[in-house]
Motif scaffolding. Structure first.
Motif, mmCIF file in Angstrom:
data_model
loop_
_atom_site.group_PDB
_atom_site.id
_atom_site.type_symbol
_atom_site.label_atom_id
_atom_site.label_comp_id
_atom_site.label_asym_id
_atom_site.label_seq_id
_atom_site.Cartn_x
_atom_site.Cartn_y
_atom_site.Cartn_z
ATOM 1 N N VAL A 64 39.514 39.034 38.198
ATOM 2 C CA VAL A 64 38.981 37.636 38.083
ATOM 3 C C VAL A 64 38.772 37.319 36.724
ATOM 4 C CG1 VAL A 64 37.086 36.172 39.119
ATOM 5 C CG2 VAL A 64 37.600 38.021 40.394
ATOM 6 N N LEU A 65 38.163 37.827 36.011
ATOM 7 C CA LEU A 65 37.883 37.348 34.242
ATOM 8 C C LEU A 65 39.065 37.159 33.833
ATOM 9 C CD1 LEU A 65 34.735 39.052 33.391
ATOM 10 C CD2 LEU A 65 34.923 36.734 34.403
ATOM 11 N N ALA B 207 27.875 40.881 41.827
ATOM 12 C CA ALA B 207 26.728 41.075 41.118
ATOM 13 C C ALA B 207 27.163 41.183 39.519
ATOM 14 C CB ALA B 207 26.162 42.433 41.352
ATOM 15 N N GLU B 208 28.530 41.921 39.552
ATOM 16 C CA GLU B 208 29.153 42.207 38.152
ATOM 17 C C GLU B 208 29.465 40.803 37.524
ATOM 18 O OE1 GLU B 208 32.619 44.679 35.810
ATOM 19 O OE2 GLU B 208 32.439 44.870 37.871
ATOM 20 N N LEU B 209 30.214 39.961 38.131
ATOM 21 C CA LEU B 209 30.578 38.544 37.513
ATOM 22 C C LEU B 209 29.375 37.770 37.369
ATOM 23 C CD1 LEU B 209 33.545 37.523 40.007
ATOM 24 C CD2 LEU B 209 33.495 37.882 37.605
ATOM 25 N N ARG C 142 40.915 29.418 30.236
ATOM 26 C CA ARG C 142 39.575 29.343 30.157
ATOM 27 C C ARG C 142 38.797 30.604 29.750
ATOM 28 N NH1 ARG C 142 37.787 24.431 32.214
ATOM 29 N NH2 ARG C 142 39.644 23.200 32.221
ATOM 30 N N LYS C 143 37.380 30.553 29.439
ATOM 31 C CA LYS C 143 36.966 31.688 28.929
ATOM 32 C C LYS C 143 35.883 32.080 29.932
ATOM 33 C CE LYS C 143 37.277 30.188 24.117
ATOM 34 N NZ LYS C 143 36.445 30.058 23.172
ATOM 35 N N PRO C 144 35.441 33.158 29.946
ATOM 36 C CA PRO C 144 34.454 33.667 31.180
ATOM 37 C C PRO C 144 33.188 32.864 30.911
ATOM 38 C CG PRO C 144 35.340 35.822 30.126
ATOM 39 C CD PRO C 144 35.785 34.668 29.436
ATOM 40 N N GLN C 145 32.707 32.435 29.827
ATOM 41 C CA GLN C 145 31.552 31.467 29.724
ATOM 42 C C GLN C 145 31.897 30.167 30.311
ATOM 43 O OE1 GLN C 145 33.093 33.166 27.258
ATOM 44 N NE2 GLN C 145 32.726 31.784 25.455
#
Length: 237
Positions: A41-42, A72-74, A50-53
């Motif tokens: 997904v990331l 939970a991890e995301l 885009r960035k994870p943040q």
């Protein structure tokens, strides 16, 4: 892969699909795939430029583990700038009726049918890792994404099963309220808690005006989707 402007599908999750709804100032993840899918997904977020943040919101269509397995991890790996209640990660949203299962406060019910296959199906439907829920959703709630995203409660597959409707862009995300595997159909009966209610939810969706629809299982339909839904709903009568 971008299907329509602002909507990317992630279909390399083992089973099912997740989606990215991309706005100028945020990314909204819709469902998260099985446990172990967070990295995929990331990577899709980064492939979209885009960035994870930038992931500010994660919306879950229903509690099944193929949609919540990596939640939970995301939630942990994304930025807190979106405003989660706990201050750690994107804001997580799920319907109030499914929230206790997502949090791990109550076990999932397991398969509703299956006969001799029921023990195997029960192993397949083990619960996902417990995850926080920052916002409990209800029918008609608004989510700030894609020029206005509305929660459409579509119970049947699970009690809190919900779809996401973007009226200005004429888009619909169904979760597992409907699927497009070997043609347009309803949810898988083995894992649907109330099939009669699920059929009523399909009729509810068929009354909406949308051009494109995105499923938890199966390829999106990007043209005349509402017409196909209406025809399908008529067959259920």
């Amino acid at each position: 892969m971008e299907i329509v402007p602002g909507v990317h599908t992630i279909d390399s999750l083992g089973t099912g699909r997740a989606y990215l709804a991309i706005d100028a100032d945020r990314v909204t993840v819709i469902d998260t795939g099985l446990k172990g899918s967070a990295e995929r997904v990331l990577r899709a977020v980064e492939a979209a430029g885009r960035k994870p943040q930038d992931v500010r919101q994660i919306v879950i269509s229903h509690h099944h583990a193929d949609h919540t397995g990596s939640l939970a991890e995301l939630a942990e790996r994304t930025s807190a700038r979106g405003g989660s209640a706990s201050g750690g990660g994107a804001q997580v949203m799920v319907h109030a009726l499914d929230a206790p299962i997502v949090r791990g406060e109550r076990p999932p019910p397991g398969p509703s049918s299956g006969g001799l296959l029921k023990p195997l199906l029960a192993r397949m439907s083990r619960p996902a890792p417990a995850a926080r829920v920052d916002r409990e959703l209800a029918d008609g709630d608004e989510i700030d994404a894609l020029d206005g995203m509305q929660v459409v409660h579509t119970p049947g597959h699970t009690p809190g099963s919900s779809c996401l409707y973007c009226p200005k862009r004429r888009l619909l995300f169904t979760g597992d309220a409907a699927a497009n595997t070997f043609g347009l159909r309803g949810p898988i009966g083995w894992f649907t808690e109330d099939m009669a209610q699920a059929k009523e939810s399909i009729r509810k969706l068929a009354a909406l005006d949308f051009e494109a629809v995105f499923f938890g299982h199966g390829r999106p339909i990007d043209k005349e989707a509402a017409l196909r839904f209406r025809r399908f709903a008529e067959k259920l009568r």
